[in-house]
Design a protein around this motif. Structure first.
Motif, mmCIF file in Angstrom:
data_model
loop_
_atom_site.group_PDB
_atom_site.id
_atom_site.type_symbol
_atom_site.label_atom_id
_atom_site.label_comp_id
_atom_site.label_asym_id
_atom_site.label_seq_id
_atom_site.Cartn_x
_atom_site.Cartn_y
_atom_site.Cartn_z
ATOM 1 N N SER A 243 33.231 31.531 30.522
ATOM 2 C CA SER A 243 33.504 30.224 29.930
ATOM 3 C C SER A 243 33.965 29.196 30.954
ATOM 4 N N SER A 244 34.560 29.664 32.045
ATOM 5 C CA SER A 244 35.022 28.733 33.079
ATOM 6 C C SER A 244 33.939 28.428 34.097
ATOM 7 N N GLY A 245 32.780 29.091 33.932
ATOM 8 C CA GLY A 245 31.676 28.865 34.855
ATOM 9 C C GLY A 245 31.877 29.503 36.207
ATOM 10 N N CYS A 246 32.810 30.485 36.268
ATOM 11 C CA CYS A 246 33.133 31.104 37.558
ATOM 12 C C CYS A 246 32.618 32.540 37.675
ATOM 13 N N ALA A 247 31.607 32.880 36.889
ATOM 14 C CA ALA A 247 31.097 34.249 36.930
ATOM 15 C C ALA A 247 30.107 34.413 38.086
ATOM 16 N N SER A 248 30.560 34.084 39.274
ATOM 17 C CA SER A 248 29.725 34.240 40.465
ATOM 18 C C SER A 248 30.128 35.514 41.193
ATOM 19 N N LEU A 249 29.236 35.979 42.023
ATOM 20 C CA LEU A 249 29.522 37.174 42.808
ATOM 21 C C LEU A 249 30.777 36.977 43.647
ATOM 22 N N GLU A 250 30.890 35.812 44.262
ATOM 23 C CA GLU A 250 32.028 35.541 45.140
ATOM 24 C C GLU A 250 33.338 35.502 44.358
ATOM 25 N N GLN A 251 33.317 34.864 43.175
ATOM 26 C CA GLN A 251 34.536 34.742 42.398
ATOM 27 C C GLN A 251 34.970 36.085 41.834
ATOM 28 N N VAL A 252 34.022 36.866 41.328
ATOM 29 C CA VAL A 252 34.365 38.182 40.775
ATOM 30 C C VAL A 252 34.906 39.091 41.876
ATOM 31 N N ALA A 253 34.293 39.057 43.053
ATOM 32 C CA ALA A 253 34.793 39.851 44.172
ATOM 33 C C ALA A 253 36.220 39.436 44.517
ATOM 34 N N SER A 254 36.480 38.132 44.505
ATOM 35 C CA SER A 254 37.825 37.634 44.796
ATOM 36 C C SER A 254 38.819 38.109 43.735
ATOM 37 N N ASP A 255 38.437 38.033 42.461
ATOM 38 C CA ASP A 255 39.326 38.454 41.373
ATOM 39 C C ASP A 255 39.639 39.946 41.458
ATOM 40 N N LEU A 256 38.655 40.726 41.922
ATOM 41 C CA LEU A 256 38.860 42.172 42.059
ATOM 42 C C LEU A 256 39.527 42.534 43.387
ATOM 43 N N LYS A 257 39.768 41.501 44.220
ATOM 44 C CA LYS A 257 40.432 41.676 45.524
ATOM 45 C C LYS A 257 39.640 42.593 46.457
ATOM 46 N N ILE A 258 38.331 42.394 46.459
ATOM 47 C CA ILE A 258 37.471 43.106 47.408
ATOM 48 C C ILE A 258 36.508 42.093 48.022
ATOM 49 N N GLY A 259 35.876 42.451 49.115
ATOM 50 C CA GLY A 259 34.928 41.558 49.759
ATOM 51 C C GLY A 259 33.604 41.514 49.017
ATOM 52 N N VAL A 260 32.861 40.435 49.227
ATOM 53 C CA VAL A 260 31.564 40.282 48.576
ATOM 54 C C VAL A 260 30.625 41.417 48.985
ATOM 55 N N ARG A 261 30.587 41.740 50.261
ATOM 56 C CA ARG A 261 29.696 42.819 50.722
ATOM 57 C C ARG A 261 30.114 44.162 50.135
ATOM 58 N N THR A 262 31.408 44.376 49.986
ATOM 59 C CA THR A 262 31.885 45.631 49.383
ATOM 60 C C THR A 262 31.430 45.727 47.936
ATOM 61 N N LEU A 263 31.545 44.630 47.197
ATOM 62 C CA LEU A 263 31.103 44.623 45.804
ATOM 63 C C LEU A 263 29.599 44.845 45.716
ATOM 64 N N GLN A 264 28.842 44.185 46.570
ATOM 65 C CA GLN A 264 27.389 44.381 46.562
ATOM 66 C C GLN A 264 27.026 45.830 46.880
ATOM 67 N N ARG A 265 27.744 46.419 47.818
ATOM 68 C CA ARG A 265 27.454 47.809 48.193
ATOM 69 C C ARG A 265 27.754 48.762 47.034
ATOM 70 N N ARG A 266 28.887 48.519 46.331
ATOM 71 C CA ARG A 266 29.237 49.391 45.211
ATOM 72 C C ARG A 266 28.235 49.280 44.071
ATOM 73 N N LEU A 267 27.767 48.074 43.819
ATOM 74 C CA LEU A 267 26.757 47.903 42.782
ATOM 75 C C LEU A 267 25.444 48.555 43.200
ATOM 76 N N ALA A 268 25.099 48.408 44.467
ATOM 77 C CA ALA A 268 23.848 48.992 44.967
ATOM 78 C C ALA A 268 23.872 50.515 44.867
ATOM 79 N N GLU A 269 25.056 51.111 45.014
ATOM 80 C CA GLU A 269 25.170 52.565 44.891
ATOM 81 C C GLU A 269 24.735 53.048 43.514
ATOM 82 N N HIS A 270 24.798 52.150 42.530
ATOM 83 C CA HIS A 270 24.404 52.494 41.168
ATOM 84 C C HIS A 270 23.120 51.782 40.754
ATOM 85 N N ASN A 271 22.396 51.235 41.749
ATOM 86 C CA ASN A 271 21.130 50.550 41.494
ATOM 87 C C ASN A 271 21.294 49.411 40.484
ATOM 88 N N VAL A 272 22.372 48.683 40.606
ATOM 89 C CA VAL A 272 22.668 47.579 39.693
ATOM 90 C C VAL A 272 22.793 46.297 40.487
#
Length: 333
Positions: A243-272
């Motif tokens: 609803s805030s328009g912040c559902a971006s990869l960068e923002q979600v990674a920041s909210d989860l306190k991990i790096g963007v590349r780390t988040l991408q790698r974890r998703l890639a591990e599950h083919n998502v």
């Protein structure tokens, strides 16, 4: 794991046995008929739960209970076989709860013993899945049916049953299935048994086969549980950010306190892919808003992060083959 999903349900032989029931409604939730004859298929949980809601509207409002009553352990793959082979009721309950994630992710089945009651509680943990009455009734009834199967006691009944959804208009099927008091709009879905349940003998026990199945299921549990933890966190954050328009990869990674590349790698591990998760969360929330609220299409569009109602309507029609107005009218009729 399919790239189109964050969490999955294994088809096993359950879909094959119910092929004629499922086939006419698969396209409505974006599923292929291939799953009816491919027990190794992994079905997105969001689409699986949505399929049951469609069946509840189009076939029978008590369809979850009706199917559950004819479901046996052999249709649930290694998970069902382990429950059937467990040598004691304690191990039956442990297998039911601990290995649930092997069969279906984004759900939780737990057992509690407070000295008076043995309770089994079930809930969907994916925050984007809101409409889930049929899944809850199916799962709670399947658990009861499995307990009846392993004890060979078709009259086994709980002391009480709780459901988190509202009470249906017709409770005839519920009363026939459970034969006990039933409460609705509760914190979770729950079966209550007297502690004497623990002393009931298991008539289907096979200790040697159970030992082999338990080892296999534990390996599977660790793999699928790890996937569930990561993807649940991401899906929940997306739902909170739309609803805030912040559902971006960068923002979600920041909210989860991990790096963007780390988040991408974890998703890639599950083919998502991140964009596919956003799409799934949006679809699930959209169906809930359209069915259960009186929000205007503009309001729903803004809640889901769309700048215009027209963009939302195009997406909704792509998901459901219906306009939001048609979907709302059908669900309320």
């Amino acid at each position: 794991m399919p790239s189109s999903s964050c969490h999955t349900v294994l088809a096993e032989s359950f879909f094959h046995r119910n092929a004629e029931l499922f086939r006419p409604h698969l396209a409505a939730v974006g599923l292929s008929e291939r799953i009816l004859s491919a027990p190794e298929s992994e079905i997105p949980v969001t689409q699986y739960v949505a399929l049951w809601e469609v069946l509840g509207r189009e076939v029978s409002p008590s369809i979850g209970l009706e199917v559950a009553m004819r479901t046996e352990s052999g249709e649930l793959g290694a998970y069902g076989h382990a429950i059937r082979c467990a040598p004691t009721m304690e191990l039956v309950l442990r297998s039911l709860t601990r290995f649930m994630v092997v069969l279906t992710q984004a759900t939780q089945l737990s057992v509690e013993d407070d000295g008076k009651w043995i309770t089994l509680a079930y809930r969907v943990t994916d925050a984007s899945i809101v409409q889930r009455r049929q899944d809850a009734e199916l799962t709670i009834c399947v658990v009861l049916n499995l307990l009846r199967e392993v004890t060979r006691n078709p009259q086994l009944a709980p002391m009480r049953v709780d459901f988190e959804h509202r009470a249906p208009r017709d409770l005839t099927c519920h009363r026939e299935v459970f034969a006990c008091p039933i409460r609705f709009e509760q914190p979770d879905n729950r079966l209550y048994f007297a502690r004497e349940l623990l002393d009931m003998p298991i008539r289907t026990a096979d200790p040697r086969l159970f030992q082999a199945l338990e080892l296999f299921l534990e390996q599977q549990r660790q793999s699928r549980a790890a996937s569930t933890d990561v993807l649940s966190q991401v899906a929940h954050q997306i739902a909170s950010s739309l609803s805030s328009g912040c559902a971006s990869l960068e923002q979600v990674a920041s909210d989860l306190k991990i790096g963007v590349r780390t988040l991408q790698r974890r998703l890639a591990e599950h083919n998502v892919e991140f964009s596919q998760l956003v799409e799934e969360v949006r679809r699930s929330l959209a169906e809930n808003y359209v069915m259960q609220s009186d929000y205007s299409l503009t309001e729903i569009a803004l809640l889901l992060g769309y700048s215009e109602a027209s963009s939302f309507c195009r997406a909704f029609r792509r998901w459901t083959q219906l306009t939001p107005q048609q979907f709302r009218q059908r669900s309320r009729s």
